[in-house]
Design a protein around this motif. Sequence first.
Motif: not given
Length: 286
Positions: A190-192, A173-178, A203-204
């Motif tokens: 992204v991973a499955g 979740a933190q990586a996606l937000q970054r 969020n995605l």
Amino acid sequence: MTKPDAVAELMARVGERVRKARERRGVSRKTLSEISGVSPRYLAQLEAGDGNISIGLLQRVALALDQKIDALVGDEDPWTSQVLRVAALFRAAPTDLRKTVLELLTTVERPRAKRICLIGLRGAGKSTLGRMAGAALKIPFVELNRTIEDLAGIPVADVMALYGPEGFRTLEAQALQRIIALHDTVIVAVAGGVVGEPETYKNLLAHFHSVWITAAPGEYMPRLRAQGDLRPMAGNPEAMRQLEAILASRTPLYQQAQATVDTTGKTPEISLADLLQTIAREKFLD
């Protein structure tokens, strides 16, 4: 830079940041030792850049200093990086102030901008097509797992071993937000399993134009074998049945994507043409 030089530079950077964080909190090395459970001798070596501290001990030091471990090992200095300083201030702010800040930021946010995310099972072709599409469109390509590794400072497999599924999902979740914070134009693979975490997937979908990269069930295994990835098959005669079950359970979630590209029976080049046509038709980069 040679590997020994790179390691020495990393240890010096970690030592300096631990010392700065300790001094900013106004605690002595002895006090930090008592809070973290790491010996004063270890801490002295660490701050001097001579330590060979394990990830587990460094995590205890980070928690004792109220820091995230990536702030101690990352390339950006948490004391000079405006992004990290703002993040630290935000975490320390009262709830009502944080709510106000989020409302203000939301008013100027471009929700999806020109971000494209490829979702689907491992072996569908997300990374291959994402990399090819990024090159063709001249936009950055990012794999979410690589960003997770950047945040954690260790490979994804080690993240799972050290922190378990829950810790991995937090970092995911933190990586996606970054990525959202750093890129207005990007294509991400992204991973499955990201669809199994409701808040992260929500969020995605809110911040990316999403494309489900899919294939017939029988195509996943040969592709993974061709890539040298034997994890789904190793010692598991039920692998194909399990894959079909996973695909069936995730299909309703994958179907929430805005578009679908089916790679069944197609070469990467033909699938790339389909993906580029989809991006143009849906006006994801307009």
